[in-house]
Scaffold this motif. Structure first.
Motif, PDB file in Angstrom:
ATOM      1  N   ALA A   1      -1.375   0.690  -9.433  1.00 27.04           N
ATOM      2  CA  ALA A   1      -1.465  -0.728  -9.070  1.00 27.04           C
ATOM      3  C   ALA A   1      -1.789  -1.582 -10.283  1.00 27.04           C
ATOM      4  O   ALA A   1      -1.183  -2.642 -10.494  1.00 27.04           O
ATOM      5  CB  ALA A   1      -2.519  -0.928  -7.979  1.00 27.04           C
ATOM      6  N   ARG A   2      -2.717  -1.145 -11.096  1.00 29.97           N
ATOM      7  CA  ARG A   2      -3.080  -1.901 -12.298  1.00 29.97           C
ATOM      8  C   ARG A   2      -1.902  -1.954 -13.271  1.00 29.97           C
ATOM      9  O   ARG A   2      -1.635  -2.990 -13.876  1.00 29.97           O
ATOM     10  CB  ARG A   2      -4.311  -1.299 -12.959  1.00 29.97           C
ATOM     11  CG  ARG A   2      -5.580  -1.463 -12.090  1.00 29.97           C
ATOM     12  CD  ARG A   2      -6.813  -0.947 -12.781  1.00 29.97           C
ATOM     13  NE  ARG A   2      -7.165  -1.768 -13.941  1.00 29.97           N
ATOM     14  CZ  ARG A   2      -7.841  -2.916 -13.898  1.00 29.97           C
ATOM     15  NH1 ARG A   2      -8.222  -3.393 -12.721  1.00 29.97           N
ATOM     16  NH2 ARG A   2      -8.137  -3.569 -15.004  1.00 29.97           N
ATOM     17  N   ASP A   3      -1.175  -0.846 -13.405  1.00 29.40           N
ATOM     18  CA  ASP A   3      -0.014  -0.814 -14.289  1.00 29.40           C
ATOM     19  C   ASP A   3       1.077  -1.773 -13.797  1.00 29.40           C
ATOM     20  O   ASP A   3       1.668  -2.507 -14.580  1.00 29.40           O
ATOM     21  CB  ASP A   3       0.534   0.610 -14.394  1.00 29.40           C
ATOM     22  CG  ASP A   3       1.712   0.705 -15.333  1.00 29.40           C
ATOM     23  OD1 ASP A   3       1.621   0.238 -16.485  1.00 29.40           O
ATOM     24  OD2 ASP A   3       2.745   1.259 -14.904  1.00 29.40           O
ATOM     25  N   LEU A   4       1.346  -1.772 -12.494  1.00 33.49           N
ATOM     26  CA  LEU A   4       2.363  -2.641 -11.927  1.00 33.49           C
ATOM     27  C   LEU A   4       2.024  -4.126 -12.153  1.00 33.49           C
ATOM     28  O   LEU A   4       2.922  -4.954 -12.324  1.00 33.49           O
ATOM     29  CB  LEU A   4       2.545  -2.380 -10.433  1.00 33.49           C
ATOM     30  CG  LEU A   4       3.220  -1.072 -10.075  1.00 33.49           C
ATOM     31  CD1 LEU A   4       3.154  -0.856  -8.566  1.00 33.49           C
ATOM     32  CD2 LEU A   4       4.664  -1.055 -10.555  1.00 33.49           C
ATOM     33  N   LEU A   5       0.761  -4.441 -12.144  1.00 32.80           N
ATOM     34  CA  LEU A   5       0.322  -5.826 -12.346  1.00 32.80           C
ATOM     35  C   LEU A   5       0.097  -6.164 -13.820  1.00 32.80           C
ATOM     36  O   LEU A   5      -0.279  -7.285 -14.156  1.00 32.80           O
ATOM     37  CB  LEU A   5      -0.961  -6.095 -11.552  1.00 32.80           C
ATOM     38  CG  LEU A   5      -0.770  -6.069 -10.034  1.00 32.80           C
ATOM     39  CD1 LEU A   5      -2.116  -6.125  -9.333  1.00 32.80           C
ATOM     40  CD2 LEU A   5       0.134  -7.206  -9.582  1.00 32.80           C
ATOM     41  N   GLY A   6       0.288  -5.175 -14.685  1.00 33.89           N
ATOM     42  CA  GLY A   6       0.119  -5.432 -16.114  1.00 33.89           C
ATOM     43  C   GLY A   6      -1.326  -5.556 -16.552  1.00 33.89           C
ATOM     44  O   GLY A   6      -1.632  -6.190 -17.565  1.00 33.89           O
TER      45      GLY A   6
ATOM     46  N   CYS B   1       0.829  -1.214   0.000  1.00 32.63           N
ATOM     47  CA  CYS B   1       0.000   0.000   0.000  1.00 32.63           C
ATOM     48  C   CYS B   1       0.858   1.256   0.000  1.00 32.63           C
ATOM     49  O   CYS B   1       0.627   2.183  -0.786  1.00 32.63           O
ATOM     50  CB  CYS B   1      -0.935   0.010   1.209  1.00 32.63           C
ATOM     51  SG  CYS B   1      -2.246  -1.211   1.134  1.00 32.63           S
ATOM     52  N   ARG B   2       1.860   1.289   0.871  1.00 34.67           N
ATOM     53  CA  ARG B   2       2.718   2.464   0.955  1.00 34.67           C
ATOM     54  C   ARG B   2       3.518   2.665  -0.330  1.00 34.67           C
ATOM     55  O   ARG B   2       3.717   3.802  -0.776  1.00 34.67           O
ATOM     56  CB  ARG B   2       3.664   2.340   2.141  1.00 34.67           C
ATOM     57  CG  ARG B   2       2.949   2.430   3.470  1.00 34.67           C
ATOM     58  CD  ARG B   2       3.895   2.286   4.621  1.00 34.67           C
ATOM     59  NE  ARG B   2       3.192   2.216   5.890  1.00 34.67           N
ATOM     60  CZ  ARG B   2       3.781   2.367   7.063  1.00 34.67           C
ATOM     61  NH1 ARG B   2       5.079   2.578   7.141  1.00 34.67           N
ATOM     62  NH2 ARG B   2       3.076   2.289   8.160  1.00 34.67           N
ATOM     63  N   ALA B   3       3.980   1.574  -0.933  1.00 28.07           N
ATOM     64  CA  ALA B   3       4.753   1.670  -2.175  1.00 28.07           C
ATOM     65  C   ALA B   3       3.890   2.200  -3.317  1.00 28.07           C
ATOM     66  O   ALA B   3       4.331   3.060  -4.095  1.00 28.07           O
ATOM     67  CB  ALA B   3       5.336   0.306  -2.537  1.00 28.07           C
ATOM     68  N   VAL B   4       2.662   1.716  -3.418  1.00 23.85           N
ATOM     69  CA  VAL B   4       1.762   2.183  -4.484  1.00 23.85           C
ATOM     70  C   VAL B   4       1.426   3.651  -4.287  1.00 23.85           C
ATOM     71  O   VAL B   4       1.426   4.430  -5.250  1.00 23.85           O
ATOM     72  CB  VAL B   4       0.486   1.304  -4.553  1.00 23.85           C
ATOM     73  CG1 VAL B   4      -0.586   1.952  -5.413  1.00 23.85           C
ATOM     74  CG2 VAL B   4       0.830  -0.082  -5.080  1.00 23.85           C
TER      75      VAL B   4
ATOM     76  N   SER C   1      -3.333   8.115 -10.061  1.00 24.23           N
ATOM     77  CA  SER C   1      -4.093   7.545  -8.955  1.00 24.23           C
ATOM     78  C   SER C   1      -3.437   6.235  -8.504  1.00 24.23           C
ATOM     79  O   SER C   1      -2.824   5.541  -9.319  1.00 24.23           O
ATOM     80  CB  SER C   1      -5.538   7.273  -9.376  1.00 24.23           C
ATOM     81  OG  SER C   1      -5.592   6.151 -10.239  1.00 24.23           O
ATOM     82  N   PRO C   2      -3.580   5.893  -7.221  1.00 23.93           N
ATOM     83  CA  PRO C   2      -3.052   4.607  -6.757  1.00 23.93           C
ATOM     84  C   PRO C   2      -3.646   3.424  -7.530  1.00 23.93           C
ATOM     85  O   PRO C   2      -2.946   2.448  -7.807  1.00 23.93           O
ATOM     86  CB  PRO C   2      -3.459   4.570  -5.282  1.00 23.93           C
ATOM     87  CG  PRO C   2      -3.541   6.008  -4.893  1.00 23.93           C
ATOM     88  CD  PRO C   2      -4.076   6.709  -6.109  1.00 23.93           C
ATOM     89  N   ARG C   3      -4.904   3.524  -7.902  1.00 24.31           N
ATOM     90  CA  ARG C   3      -5.537   2.445  -8.663  1.00 24.31           C
ATOM     91  C   ARG C   3      -4.859   2.244 -10.018  1.00 24.31           C
ATOM     92  O   ARG C   3      -4.568   1.121 -10.428  1.00 24.31           O
ATOM     93  CB  ARG C   3      -7.020   2.748  -8.863  1.00 24.31           C
ATOM     94  CG  ARG C   3      -7.754   1.651  -9.585  1.00 24.31           C
ATOM     95  CD  ARG C   3      -9.217   1.963  -9.711  1.00 24.31           C
ATOM     96  NE  ARG C   3      -9.898   0.838 -10.354  1.00 24.31           N
ATOM     97  CZ  ARG C   3     -11.147   0.854 -10.695  1.00 24.31           C
ATOM     98  NH1 ARG C   3     -11.886   1.915 -10.443  1.00 24.31           N
ATOM     99  NH2 ARG C   3     -11.699  -0.185 -11.269  1.00 24.31           N
TER     100      ARG C   3
END
Length: 98
Positions: free
Chosen positions: A89-94, A71-74, A84-86
């Motif tokens: 997060a979606r980008d990091l997970l592809g 959470c803190r990293a995102v 946005s954090p969302r």
């Protein structure tokens, strides 16, 4: 009554910290140290360090710490990217943009 309170507190405390006896004075690690060591070892694919960090705290505490670190990293990355954090997060997970 105080016996129950003491026992409950002991259970909670033990869930968040374990001490390893290595023949010398044991050092206790907190769940955030364990999470940081575990995640960095996973990123470097270092199985020995992964197992060591996983032994520092209970599995439940490690899971909580890893979740908190994620959470803190995102959030930090989202601020850095001005997204946005969302989206981060979606980008990091592809995953495709929502």
């Amino acid at each position: 009554m105080w016996g129950r309170v003491r026992k409950s507190w002991s259970t909670v405390r033990d869930a968040f910290r374990t001490e390893r006896d290595t023949g010398r004075q044991a050092r206790s690690h907190n769940l955030f140290e364990a999470a940081a060591a575990y995640v960095s070892a996973c990123a470097e694919d270092d199985q020995e360090r992964i197992e060591e960090a996983a032994g520092w705290v209970s599995p439940e505490a490690l899971s909580f710490g890893v979740n908190e670190l994620a959470c803190r990293a995102v959030i930090a990355l989202a601020r850095e990217r001005d997204e946005s954090p969302r989206a981060v997060a979606r980008d990091l997970l592809g995953l495709p943009a929502a």
